[in-house]
Scaffold this motif. Structure first.
Motif, PDB file in Angstrom:
ATOM      1  N   ASP A  77     -47.146 -18.629   1.748  1.00 20.05           N
ATOM      2  CA  ASP A  77     -46.113 -17.056   2.308  1.00 20.05           C
ATOM      3  C   ASP A  77     -47.318 -15.668   1.596  1.00 20.05           C
ATOM      4  O   ASP A  77     -47.584 -16.141   0.571  1.00 20.05           O
ATOM      5  N   ALA A  78     -46.275 -14.524   2.278  1.00 23.51           N
ATOM      6  CA  ALA A  78     -46.882 -13.220   2.109  1.00 23.51           C
ATOM      7  C   ALA A  78     -47.165 -13.410   0.570  1.00 23.51           C
ATOM      8  O   ALA A  78     -47.261 -12.421   0.075  1.00 23.51           O
ATOM      9  N   ALA A  79     -45.278 -13.716   0.181  1.00 22.31           N
ATOM     10  CA  ALA A  79     -45.246 -13.341  -0.719  1.00 22.31           C
ATOM     11  C   ALA A  79     -46.087 -13.681  -2.205  1.00 22.31           C
ATOM     12  O   ALA A  79     -45.820 -13.564  -3.260  1.00 22.31           O
ATOM     13  N   HIS A  80     -46.674 -14.786  -1.937  1.00 21.10           N
ATOM     14  CA  HIS A  80     -47.596 -15.188  -2.810  1.00 21.10           C
ATOM     15  C   HIS A  80     -48.921 -15.162  -2.849  1.00 21.10           C
ATOM     16  O   HIS A  80     -49.717 -15.445  -3.372  1.00 21.10           O
ATOM     17  N   HIS A  81     -49.312 -14.302  -1.944  1.00 22.33           N
ATOM     18  CA  HIS A  81     -50.880 -13.457  -2.008  1.00 22.33           C
ATOM     19  C   HIS A  81     -51.353 -12.835  -2.707  1.00 22.33           C
ATOM     20  O   HIS A  81     -50.534 -11.625  -3.150  1.00 22.33           O
ATOM     21  N   ILE A  82     -52.329 -12.530  -3.369  1.00 22.09           N
ATOM     22  CA  ILE A  82     -53.288 -12.207  -3.999  1.00 22.09           C
ATOM     23  C   ILE A  82     -53.002 -10.805  -3.263  1.00 22.09           C
ATOM     24  O   ILE A  82     -54.313 -10.368  -3.253  1.00 22.09           O
ATOM     25  N   GLN A  83     -53.040  -9.818  -4.009  1.00 28.10           N
ATOM     26  CA  GLN A  83     -52.885  -8.695  -3.543  1.00 28.10           C
ATOM     27  C   GLN A  83     -54.091  -7.666  -3.369  1.00 28.10           C
ATOM     28  O   GLN A  83     -54.412  -7.029  -2.479  1.00 28.10           O
ATOM     29  N   ASN A  84     -54.950  -7.806  -4.805  1.00 32.98           N
ATOM     30  CA  ASN A  84     -55.744  -7.426  -5.028  1.00 32.98           C
ATOM     31  C   ASN A  84     -57.196  -7.585  -3.921  1.00 32.98           C
ATOM     32  O   ASN A  84     -57.362  -7.229  -4.003  1.00 32.98           O
ATOM     33  N   ALA A  85     -56.533  -9.116  -3.854  1.00 32.69           N
ATOM     34  CA  ALA A  85     -57.759 -10.169  -2.473  1.00 32.69           C
ATOM     35  C   ALA A  85     -57.902  -9.433  -1.981  1.00 32.69           C
ATOM     36  O   ALA A  85     -59.007  -9.802  -0.401  1.00 32.69           O
ATOM     37  N   TYR A  86     -56.877  -8.418  -1.199  1.00 31.31           N
ATOM     38  CA  TYR A  86     -56.766  -7.487   0.765  1.00 31.31           C
ATOM     39  C   TYR A  86     -58.464  -7.131   0.286  1.00 31.31           C
ATOM     40  O   TYR A  86     -58.077  -6.292   0.112  1.00 31.31           O
ATOM     41  N   VAL A  87     -59.082  -7.328   2.156  1.00 31.15           N
ATOM     42  CA  VAL A  87     -59.772  -5.917   1.930  1.00 31.15           C
ATOM     43  C   VAL A  87     -59.164  -4.350   1.523  1.00 31.15           C
ATOM     44  O   VAL A  87     -57.729  -4.568   2.715  1.00 31.15           O
ATOM     45  N   THR A  88     -60.160  -3.043   1.710  1.00 28.29           N
ATOM     46  CA  THR A  88     -58.889  -2.149   1.014  1.00 28.29           C
ATOM     47  C   THR A  88     -58.545  -1.402   2.637  1.00 28.29           C
ATOM     48  O   THR A  88     -57.885  -0.594   2.698  1.00 28.29           O
ATOM     49  N   GLU A  89     -59.202  -1.718   3.593  1.00 27.05           N
ATOM     50  CA  GLU A  89     -58.843  -0.741   4.979  1.00 27.05           C
ATOM     51  C   GLU A  89     -59.670  -2.669   5.451  1.00 27.05           C
ATOM     52  O   GLU A  89     -60.648  -3.625   5.250  1.00 27.05           O
ATOM     53  N   VAL A  90     -58.914  -2.682   6.986  1.00 32.44           N
ATOM     54  CA  VAL A  90     -59.402  -4.197   7.893  1.00 32.44           C
ATOM     55  C   VAL A  90     -60.739  -3.370   7.786  1.00 32.44           C
ATOM     56  O   VAL A  90     -61.177  -2.731   8.019  1.00 32.44           O
ATOM     57  N   VAL A  91     -61.659  -5.040   8.320  1.00 35.94           N
ATOM     58  CA  VAL A  91     -63.185  -4.812   8.587  1.00 35.94           C
ATOM     59  C   VAL A  91     -63.256  -4.812  10.581  1.00 35.94           C
ATOM     60  O   VAL A  91     -62.554  -6.010  10.489  1.00 35.94           O
ATOM     61  N   LYS A  92     -64.014  -3.831  10.543  1.00 30.72           N
ATOM     62  CA  LYS A  92     -64.682  -3.660  11.719  1.00 30.72           C
ATOM     63  C   LYS A  92     -65.823  -4.200  12.504  1.00 30.72           C
ATOM     64  O   LYS A  92     -65.947  -4.955  11.399  1.00 30.72           O
ATOM     65  N   ASN A  93     -65.645  -4.935  13.816  1.00 28.42           N
ATOM     66  CA  ASN A  93     -66.553  -5.248  13.999  1.00 28.42           C
ATOM     67  C   ASN A  93     -67.854  -4.827  13.063  1.00 28.42           C
ATOM     68  O   ASN A  93     -68.157  -3.912  13.528  1.00 28.42           O
ATOM     69  N   ASN A  94     -68.831  -6.252  12.954  1.00 28.32           N
ATOM     70  CA  ASN A  94     -70.222  -5.963  12.812  1.00 28.32           C
ATOM     71  C   ASN A  94     -70.011  -4.414  11.349  1.00 28.32           C
ATOM     72  O   ASN A  94     -70.771  -4.180  11.275  1.00 28.32           O
ATOM     73  N   THR A  95     -69.401  -4.314  10.689  1.00 32.04           N
ATOM     74  CA  THR A  95     -69.326  -4.574   9.087  1.00 32.04           C
ATOM     75  C   THR A  95     -68.704  -4.863   7.881  1.00 32.04           C
ATOM     76  O   THR A  95     -68.143  -6.137   8.723  1.00 32.04           O
ATOM     77  N   THR A  96     -68.689  -4.055   6.988  1.00 28.26           N
ATOM     78  CA  THR A  96     -68.439  -5.110   5.789  1.00 28.26           C
ATOM     79  C   THR A  96     -67.496  -4.655   5.330  1.00 28.26           C
ATOM     80  O   THR A  96     -67.512  -3.393   5.144  1.00 28.26           O
ATOM     81  N   GLY A  97     -66.299  -5.077   4.681  1.00 24.50           N
ATOM     82  CA  GLY A  97     -65.164  -4.460   4.086  1.00 24.50           C
ATOM     83  C   GLY A  97     -65.263  -4.759   2.394  1.00 24.50           C
ATOM     84  O   GLY A  97     -65.845  -6.055   2.253  1.00 24.50           O
ATOM     85  N   HIS A  98     -64.429  -4.525   1.413  1.00 27.57           N
ATOM     86  CA  HIS A  98     -64.304  -5.734   0.250  1.00 27.57           C
ATOM     87  C   HIS A  98     -63.053  -5.389   0.112  1.00 27.57           C
ATOM     88  O   HIS A  98     -62.278  -4.321   0.115  1.00 27.57           O
ATOM     89  N   SER A  99     -62.654  -6.223  -1.198  1.00 28.11           N
ATOM     90  CA  SER A  99     -61.570  -6.450  -1.597  1.00 28.11           C
ATOM     91  C   SER A  99     -61.175  -5.282  -3.198  1.00 28.11           C
ATOM     92  O   SER A  99     -62.744  -4.884  -3.798  1.00 28.11           O
ATOM     93  N   LYS A 100     -60.322  -5.052  -3.682  1.00 29.02           N
ATOM     94  CA  LYS A 100     -60.219  -4.570  -4.719  1.00 29.02           C
ATOM     95  C   LYS A 100     -60.819  -6.161  -6.277  1.00 29.02           C
ATOM     96  O   LYS A 100     -60.838  -6.843  -6.136  1.00 29.02           O
ATOM     97  N   GLU A 101     -60.859  -5.038  -7.679  1.00 27.42           N
ATOM     98  CA  GLU A 101     -61.199  -6.774  -8.239  1.00 27.42           C
ATOM     99  C   GLU A 101     -59.971  -7.564  -8.382  1.00 27.42           C
ATOM    100  O   GLU A 101     -58.562  -7.277  -9.060  1.00 27.42           O
ATOM    101  N   VAL A 102     -60.161  -8.894  -8.634  1.00 20.22           N
ATOM    102  CA  VAL A 102     -59.056  -9.937  -8.759  1.00 20.22           C
ATOM    103  C   VAL A 102     -59.472 -10.927  -9.576  1.00 20.22           C
ATOM    104  O   VAL A 102     -61.095 -11.037  -9.802  1.00 20.22           O
ATOM    105  N   THR A 103     -58.908 -11.108 -10.843  1.00 26.08           N
ATOM    106  CA  THR A 103     -59.205 -12.021 -11.633  1.00 26.08           C
ATOM    107  C   THR A 103     -58.503 -13.023 -11.298  1.00 26.08           C
ATOM    108  O   THR A 103     -57.364 -13.314 -11.421  1.00 26.08           O
ATOM    109  N   LEU A 104     -60.059 -14.011 -11.749  1.00 24.60           N
ATOM    110  CA  LEU A 104     -58.647 -15.248 -10.977  1.00 24.60           C
ATOM    111  C   LEU A 104     -58.953 -16.319 -12.555  1.00 24.60           C
ATOM    112  O   LEU A 104     -60.164 -16.547 -12.712  1.00 24.60           O
TER     113      LEU A 104
END
Length: 126
Positions: A77-104
């Motif tokens: 559920d959204a309350a447990h998502h690791i928010q730094n892992a979200y892409v910094t903005e939606v990834v448009k068709n045929n492009t690449t995006g990235h997350s922030k740094e995530v420590t696992l």
């Protein structure tokens, strides 16, 4: 004159030291590249070591924007998502995006895209 020269040497020394520390810290961050196609990720599971990661998400001909969600297994559920892992903005068709740094830490996680939408895939940190 001696004071000015001493201050200059001290300033240059601190600058070099700070820059070297910054570069050393950045080397510890690893990139995990994932590809999304229509309705799925091409990588069905991932095994990593504990550490800090950036997730790179490629949108390959999905036809619309995609995202990325990482959460502990069983807590998607959204309350447990690791928010730094979200892409910094939606990834448009045929492009690449990235997350922030995530420590696992060791454990089991799932990743998925609610925008695509995809099944939940397993990410294990051991």
């Amino acid at each position: 004159m001696k004071k000015v020269l001493a201050m200059l040497v001290l300033f240059v020394g601190f600058s070099i030291s700070a820059n070297a520390q910054h570069k050393m810290m950045k080397k510890d961050v690893k990139t995990v590249s994932l590809e999304q196609t229509k309705g799925e990720f091409t990588q069905k599971s991932i095994t990593l070591s504990p550490g800090t990661y950036v997730f790179e998400i490629a949108n390959t001909n999905v036809g619309h924007d995609v995202g990325f969600v990482l959460a502990p297994k069983g807590k998607t559920d959204a309350a447990h998502h690791i928010q730094n892992a979200y892409v910094t903005e939606v990834v448009k068709n045929n492009t690449t995006g990235h997350s922030k740094e995530v420590t696992l830490a060791k454990g089991e996680y799932v990743y998925f895209c609610p925008l695509n939408p995809t099944p939940q895939y397993t990410l294990i940190v051991e």
